[in-house]
Design a protein around this motif. Sequence first.
Motif, PDB file in Angstrom:
ATOM      1  N   ALA A 187       0.418  -0.733  -0.040  1.00 32.21           N
ATOM      2  CA  ALA A 187      -0.331   0.525   0.186  1.00 32.21           C
ATOM      3  C   ALA A 187       0.788   1.452  -0.262  1.00 32.21           C
ATOM      4  CB  ALA A 187      -0.954  -0.125   1.183  1.00 32.21           C
ATOM      5  N   ALA A 188       1.880   1.157   0.776  1.00 31.42           N
ATOM      6  CA  ALA A 188       3.193   2.052   1.159  1.00 31.42           C
ATOM      7  C   ALA A 188       3.840   2.907  -0.653  1.00 31.42           C
ATOM      8  CB  ALA A 188       4.357   1.863   1.416  1.00 31.42           C
ATOM      9  N   LEU A 189       3.489   1.662  -1.450  1.00 30.85           N
ATOM     10  CA  LEU A 189       4.070   1.701  -2.954  1.00 30.85           C
ATOM     11  C   LEU A 189       3.233   2.024  -3.931  1.00 30.85           C
ATOM     12  CD1 LEU A 189       6.801  -1.050  -2.065  1.00 30.85           C
ATOM     13  CD2 LEU A 189       7.415   1.295  -2.861  1.00 30.85           C
ATOM     14  N   SER A 190       1.569   2.338  -3.263  1.00 29.05           N
ATOM     15  CA  SER A 190       1.280   2.518  -4.451  1.00 29.05           C
ATOM     16  C   SER A 190       0.034   3.587  -3.718  1.00 29.05           C
ATOM     17  CB  SER A 190       0.297   1.368  -4.821  1.00 29.05           C
ATOM     18  OG  SER A 190      -1.154   1.293  -5.781  1.00 29.05           O
ATOM     19  N   ASP A 191      -0.368   4.313  -4.586  1.00 26.40           N
ATOM     20  CA  ASP A 191      -1.687   5.396  -4.840  1.00 26.40           C
ATOM     21  C   ASP A 191      -2.813   4.827  -4.072  1.00 26.40           C
ATOM     22  OD1 ASP A 191       0.521   7.281  -4.547  1.00 26.40           O
ATOM     23  OD2 ASP A 191       0.038   7.865  -6.359  1.00 26.40           O
ATOM     24  N   LYS A 192      -3.114   4.170  -4.914  1.00 23.87           N
ATOM     25  CA  LYS A 192      -4.515   4.056  -5.562  1.00 23.87           C
ATOM     26  C   LYS A 192      -5.187   2.766  -3.508  1.00 23.87           C
ATOM     27  CE  LYS A 192      -5.362   2.556 -10.407  1.00 23.87           C
ATOM     28  NZ  LYS A 192      -3.647   3.439 -10.700  1.00 23.87           N
ATOM     29  N   PHE A 193      -4.231   2.349  -3.227  1.00 26.85           N
ATOM     30  CA  PHE A 193      -4.468   1.251  -2.537  1.00 26.85           C
ATOM     31  C   PHE A 193      -3.300   2.475  -1.149  1.00 26.85           C
ATOM     32  CE2 PHE A 193      -3.047  -1.761  -5.744  1.00 26.85           C
ATOM     33  CZ  PHE A 193      -3.672  -1.673  -6.417  1.00 26.85           C
ATOM     34  N   SER A 194      -3.057   3.134  -0.916  1.00 29.13           N
ATOM     35  CA  SER A 194      -2.211   3.451   0.448  1.00 29.13           C
ATOM     36  C   SER A 194      -3.053   4.072   1.622  1.00 29.13           C
ATOM     37  CB  SER A 194      -1.664   4.511  -0.043  1.00 29.13           C
ATOM     38  OG  SER A 194      -2.103   5.262  -1.102  1.00 29.13           O
ATOM     39  N   GLY A 195      -5.077   4.214   1.792  1.00 26.91           N
ATOM     40  CA  GLY A 195      -5.866   4.251   2.340  1.00 26.91           C
ATOM     41  C   GLY A 195      -6.020   2.848   3.308  1.00 26.91           C
ATOM     42  N   ILE A 196      -5.790   1.846   2.546  1.00 21.87           N
ATOM     43  CA  ILE A 196      -6.526   0.724   3.249  1.00 21.87           C
ATOM     44  C   ILE A 196      -5.063  -0.347   3.655  1.00 21.87           C
ATOM     45  CG2 ILE A 196      -7.093  -1.101   2.134  1.00 21.87           C
ATOM     46  CD1 ILE A 196      -8.043  -0.266  -0.116  1.00 21.87           C
ATOM     47  N   SER A 197      -5.947  -0.888   4.934  1.00 18.84           N
ATOM     48  CA  SER A 197      -4.995  -2.077   5.881  1.00 18.84           C
ATOM     49  C   SER A 197      -6.019  -2.555   6.423  1.00 18.84           C
ATOM     50  CB  SER A 197      -3.868  -1.191   6.629  1.00 18.84           C
ATOM     51  OG  SER A 197      -5.314  -0.342   7.334  1.00 18.84           O
ATOM     52  N   HIS A 198      -5.236  -3.958   6.704  1.00 19.39           N
ATOM     53  CA  HIS A 198      -5.922  -4.839   7.123  1.00 19.39           C
ATOM     54  C   HIS A 198      -7.122  -4.304   8.724  1.00 19.39           C
ATOM     55  CE1 HIS A 198      -4.323  -8.910   5.977  1.00 19.39           C
ATOM     56  NE2 HIS A 198      -3.816  -7.656   4.948  1.00 19.39           N
ATOM     57  N   ALA A 199      -6.209  -3.683   9.128  1.00 18.17           N
ATOM     58  CA  ALA A 199      -6.792  -3.204  10.028  1.00 18.17           C
ATOM     59  C   ALA A 199      -8.107  -2.092  10.048  1.00 18.17           C
ATOM     60  CB  ALA A 199      -6.055  -1.796  10.944  1.00 18.17           C
ATOM     61  N   ARG A 200      -8.223  -1.498   9.105  1.00 23.19           N
ATOM     62  CA  ARG A 200      -9.524  -0.422   8.335  1.00 23.19           C
ATOM     63  C   ARG A 200     -10.285  -1.509   7.801  1.00 23.19           C
ATOM     64  NH1 ARG A 200      -9.983   3.985   4.517  1.00 23.19           N
ATOM     65  NH2 ARG A 200     -11.641   4.342   4.562  1.00 23.19           N
ATOM     66  N   ILE A 201      -9.889  -2.864   7.134  1.00 20.51           N
ATOM     67  CA  ILE A 201     -11.238  -3.282   6.494  1.00 20.51           C
ATOM     68  C   ILE A 201     -12.038  -4.371   7.725  1.00 20.51           C
ATOM     69  CG2 ILE A 201     -11.469  -5.564   4.770  1.00 20.51           C
ATOM     70  CD1 ILE A 201      -9.058  -4.768   3.862  1.00 20.51           C
ATOM     71  N   ASP A 202     -10.823  -4.403   8.794  1.00 18.79           N
ATOM     72  CA  ASP A 202     -11.350  -5.009   9.966  1.00 18.79           C
ATOM     73  C   ASP A 202     -12.362  -4.413  10.571  1.00 18.79           C
ATOM     74  OD1 ASP A 202      -9.467  -7.742   9.749  1.00 18.79           O
ATOM     75  OD2 ASP A 202      -8.313  -7.090  11.213  1.00 18.79           O
ATOM     76  N   ALA A 203     -12.327  -3.290  10.358  1.00 13.49           N
ATOM     77  CA  ALA A 203     -12.969  -2.306  10.957  1.00 13.49           C
ATOM     78  C   ALA A 203     -13.939  -2.173  10.613  1.00 13.49           C
ATOM     79  CB  ALA A 203     -12.223  -1.036  12.169  1.00 13.49           C
ATOM     80  N   GLU A 204     -14.340  -1.458   9.012  1.00 17.86           N
ATOM     81  CA  GLU A 204     -14.960  -0.886   8.267  1.00 17.86           C
ATOM     82  C   GLU A 204     -15.669  -1.931   7.166  1.00 17.86           C
ATOM     83  OE1 GLU A 204     -13.731   2.601   6.751  1.00 17.86           O
ATOM     84  OE2 GLU A 204     -12.098   2.502   8.307  1.00 17.86           O
TER      85      GLU A 204
END
Lengths: 356, 540
Positions: free
Chosen positions: B350-367
């Motif tokens: 995610a840190a290497l691509s703008d398209k996914f840089s706002g996505i993380s496992h923690a966010r998916i787990d929460a949202e």
Amino acid sequence: MSQSVRITVDGVEVQVEPGATVLTAATTAGIAVPTLCHEARVDPMGSCRMCLVEIEGQRRLQPSCAFPASDGMVVHTDSGRVRRHRRVLLSMYLADHELDEDGLPKERGTGNRLRQHVLEHGTGPTLPPIAADRSYREDDNPYVHFDPEACILCNLCVRYCDEVEAVSAITLANRGSHTTIATADQRSLLDTSCELCGGCIAVCPTGAMTERPALGLDWRREEKIRTTCNFCGVGCQLDLHVADDRIVRITSPEPGRTVNDGNLCVKGRFAYEFVHHDDRLTTPLIRGGDGELRPASWPEALAAAAAGLLGVKERHGADALGFVSSSRCTGEENYLVQKLARAAFGTNNCHQCAAT
Amino acid sequence: MTNSIPEIRDTDLMFVIGSNTTEAHPIIAMEMKRAVRRGARLIVADPRAIWLSEIADLHLQLKPGTDVALLLAMSHVIIAEDLVDHAFIDTHTEDFGAVVEASRDATPQWAETITGVAADDIRTAARWYATTERAGIYYTLGITEHTHGTDNVYGLANLVLMTGHLGRHAAGMNPLRGQNNVQGANDAGASPVFYPGYQRVTDPEARARFEDAWGVSLPPEEGLNLNVMMKEMARGRIKGLYVVGEDLVLSEPNATEVERGLNQCEFVVLQDIFLNETARFADVILPAACFAEKDGVFTNSDRRVQRVRRAVSPPGEARADWEILCDLARAVGYPMPDYASPAEIYAEMAALSDKFSGISHARIDAEGGLQWPCPTPDHPGTPTLHGDGPIRGKGVFQAIAYRPSDELPDEDYPLLLSTGRTLYHYNAGTQTRRASGPMSKQRGNFIEMHRRDAKIRGLSDGDRVRVSSRRGEIEAIVWISPRMRRGCVWMPLHFPESPTNLLTNDAGDKITGTGEYKVCAVTLSPVEGPGLEAEAPAAC
């Protein structure tokens, strides 16, 4: 254009969209009305009579799941009349239902809402049991089990099969107390238009329709783990039910929450037998000089794989290697395969079946 | 998909082409059924009278491989009757003139002679599509698995652009992805031309970014795509292969050539959950965990990144693919970081691509699932792409021209074979062939055909027959079906004992390299011995 409708439920005033039902209004007001035959994905039928409420100006109790809310309507969901109705109704259901030693509706599958309603609302007079022949055909399909003694004829399975899956494989059959759920000519589901999606199981409020592979299992011992289906590209969310480190059942999260809206297909709901299959690879294998595969330890196998791939690179260059990644694997694993190809070996020859 | 799966229920028109949705994407088909019940129009273009065609307002039963002619003629009608969205074309597109020119002579009458679809039906489809505000196109491999697959996609994109059906709720251009994580695998850079996030390997700036992150220098030339890789293997230029979770022998077209190539490889590593047909050629086999035994993410058709979670232990010594890959990298001397979990791997990507840089496992787990592009941790994700016109600059119209498929029926091979997937099985069948329900519905390979094609060959339902193409021959059970066009036959690809891809043509699309699975020429000959009634598929 459309004006919202103001309605009072148990003293709480709420606004709902025109065309909304009294049940929706009650839910909006935060009031739970017991239901059995109600399901958001199919049209209301009002057949189970569990959700009857008192509406001022109406002579009879009305099914809240089907009755449209109108402006100024005043509804009581917990009046003495409604409570009396529920107890008599539940007595009638008990008379026509298989009971356990405590006199409560037997539990099957993933719970029995009729049992919950009896525990919550109580029953009225004990009525003589109804003894009607509803013997079910022997059905050799491996997935869907139907027990007519647990069925309350809410018709939800039939309506789901007609309206959502739209294959119309099952139907109400016979009359009066002999009424039951059946197929045309009492055929096995395998010989009908049934696609084994198991939606009938998912919507059944009493567990009359259950997963045959999970028959007899205690659903209270199952731990649910939310994950994503590994078949097609829809991305259905699944709850894997696990007991003793084995998947014993798969269900969908409740409707309205995920991309699959409570629905699953035959593969997502049932095709998990492969996970625990005896044919699974359980140990690394190396092909010996005799051409036969033999078991190896992880360090041996990783050393052999590394040496073989590095050998090709040394002899023919990095671009003589090809890396085939997998659209069945996770995003992280695909990231690692291309990183392995590019960073560790120095080739862009990395692809997967997205080309096909 | 430019739009989201839940939007389908709000659409007013669906143009489904090259997608047998009820079998290949049953849950998306449920949304389509819901839309039809609500009153949405449905146009189905498919050579077979698939289930959806029964509830369709219009079924365009075109000859396989003639999609470009159909799409050109639809463009012709929309332009001739001035049903185009001029404002959208002026603001958001370039080169409309090229399509006007390319479709000038593509009249519906001309298309009728090529596609076999009545000119009036083509006109009706074009008018309905162009004049409905919420009109979505849904397609899958029936569009792409052709030597002119890219042209098919251009043809659809032209329709979308000229009618402005983009960046609008319940409309758009919607390829339905065939596998759980095809989208995610591409997103993650498992591609010969892209790093993660669709950054080109030939772009020096992108290369520098990854060289910096990974601490090595990276090759500047594009790699080989899978179709070319298979051919280069047979030519002896690919000498070593690392295969993760794919059965090349059963899945790639012209299996004989694939086997010949694998035989010539000096070294093959296979990482999978079962022994498959490709395992016969492997020197080392590494046992992997399946989806229920590991953590990570899958990205679905509508770009929704969702979690995969470990629920049970892998059998025996099997390990998660990510653990194996890290250990192998270290074994060849590359210092792969010591990731504690896939969450850390995702964070690196995610840190290497703008398209996914706002996505993380923690966010998916929460949202729950998040749809990319999602550039920042407070970005809600993007259900509908191109909300304010095409994402990068303008949408460019592409002139296309009809040309026939690579191999058409002739005297020696008089029948046109298309292939695909059924509801009950999945790809190489390693999973579904071990499931009792799918096996009780469909036990073995079959060939679906028109009753008159069967009759003139003296074949009946349930007979065993030998199917031959220029590349190979297999046996299957005859299924006489009202869904077929005369002269066309259809087979699934799921059965290792009767591998349909021995027959298919490995001629690839010029740009993507995708093989022509949907059109090749075959002939039939009867086989002595009993046909297995049990193997005939149930009507579906």
